[in-house]
Design a protein around this motif. Structure first.
Motif, PDB file in Angstrom:
ATOM      1  N   THR A  35       0.645  -1.599   0.165  1.00  0.00           N
ATOM      2  CA  THR A  35      -0.618  -0.184  -0.220  1.00  0.00           C
ATOM      3  C   THR A  35       1.280   1.106  -0.283  1.00  0.00           C
ATOM      4  OG1 THR A  35      -2.224  -0.846   1.304  1.00  0.00           O
ATOM      5  CG2 THR A  35      -2.447   1.529   0.891  1.00  0.00           C
ATOM      6  N   GLY A  36       0.479   1.734  -0.932  1.00  0.00           N
ATOM      7  CA  GLY A  36       1.039   2.967  -1.235  1.00  0.00           C
ATOM      8  C   GLY A  36       3.163   2.895  -1.417  1.00  0.00           C
ATOM      9  N   HIS A  37       3.600   2.207  -2.063  1.00  0.00           N
ATOM     10  CA  HIS A  37       4.907   1.977  -2.475  1.00  0.00           C
ATOM     11  C   HIS A  37       5.254   0.951  -2.993  1.00  0.00           C
ATOM     12  CE1 HIS A  37       9.103   0.728  -1.338  1.00  0.00           C
ATOM     13  NE2 HIS A  37       9.026   1.921  -1.592  1.00  0.00           N
ATOM     14  N   TYR A  38       6.181   1.243  -3.936  1.00  0.00           N
ATOM     15  CA  TYR A  38       6.239   0.033  -4.896  1.00  0.00           C
ATOM     16  C   TYR A  38       8.067   0.414  -5.725  1.00  0.00           C
ATOM     17  CZ  TYR A  38       6.047   3.096  -8.976  1.00  0.00           C
ATOM     18  OH  TYR A  38       5.858   3.917  -9.489  1.00  0.00           O
ATOM     19  N   PHE A  39       8.710  -0.617  -5.746  1.00  0.00           N
ATOM     20  CA  PHE A  39       9.716  -0.796  -6.829  1.00  0.00           C
ATOM     21  C   PHE A  39      10.378  -1.963  -7.839  1.00  0.00           C
ATOM     22  CE2 PHE A  39      10.295  -2.905  -2.393  1.00  0.00           C
ATOM     23  CZ  PHE A  39      11.578  -3.741  -2.459  1.00  0.00           C
ATOM     24  N   TYR A  40      11.556  -1.859  -8.188  1.00  0.00           N
ATOM     25  CA  TYR A  40      11.371  -2.978  -9.265  1.00  0.00           C
ATOM     26  C   TYR A  40      12.252  -3.267  -8.719  1.00  0.00           C
ATOM     27  CZ  TYR A  40       7.478  -1.639 -12.212  1.00  0.00           C
ATOM     28  OH  TYR A  40       6.263  -0.870 -12.412  1.00  0.00           O
ATOM     29  N   LEU A  41      12.796  -4.586  -9.071  1.00  0.00           N
ATOM     30  CA  LEU A  41      13.786  -5.494  -8.640  1.00  0.00           C
ATOM     31  C   LEU A  41      14.725  -5.999  -9.811  1.00  0.00           C
ATOM     32  CD1 LEU A  41      15.960  -6.496  -6.339  1.00  0.00           C
ATOM     33  CD2 LEU A  41      15.008  -7.686  -5.653  1.00  0.00           C
TER      34      LEU A  41
END
Length: 104
Positions: A35-41
């Motif tokens: 919720t409210g945050h994401y990133f790509y790895l």
């Protein structure tokens, strides 16, 4: 996020909270979202310079230079959401510089 240098795992993903949903977003890209945050790895947290068995030696400078060019693109801002390539012009400068120093 991408890691670069050693062939061993560089990130402790076991310490990442379980609230992150993991979604495959390409062959070597995973999206982590809560919720409210994401990133790509990239490459599962392993060093990207070993993704395709990259040769260690002078050729590694090509990989590192392209990563630096990509970081410059990110820090300048203005990119739409999605996956972007380093420009052909940046790649040409990288290749020309590499040839100047290593094609002796």
């Amino acid at each position: 996020m991408a890691t670069l240098s050693a062939s061993e795992d560089e990130l402790d993903l076991a310490g990442l909270p379980a609230v992150y949903q993991r979604t495959r977003d390409g062959e070597h890209v995973t999206r982590y979202q809560t919720t409210g945050h994401y990133f790509y790895l990239l490459n599962g947290g392993n060093a990207v310079n070993f993704l395709h068995g990259a040769s260690v030696g002078p050729f590694i400078h090509l990989v590192q230079a392209e990563i630096l060019a990509a970081v410059r693109m990110l820090t300048r801002g203005g990119l739409a959401h999605g996956i972007h390539d380093v420009t052909a012009a940046d790649r040409a400068v990288i290749a020309d510089t590499w040839l100047t120093y290593f094609n002796r």
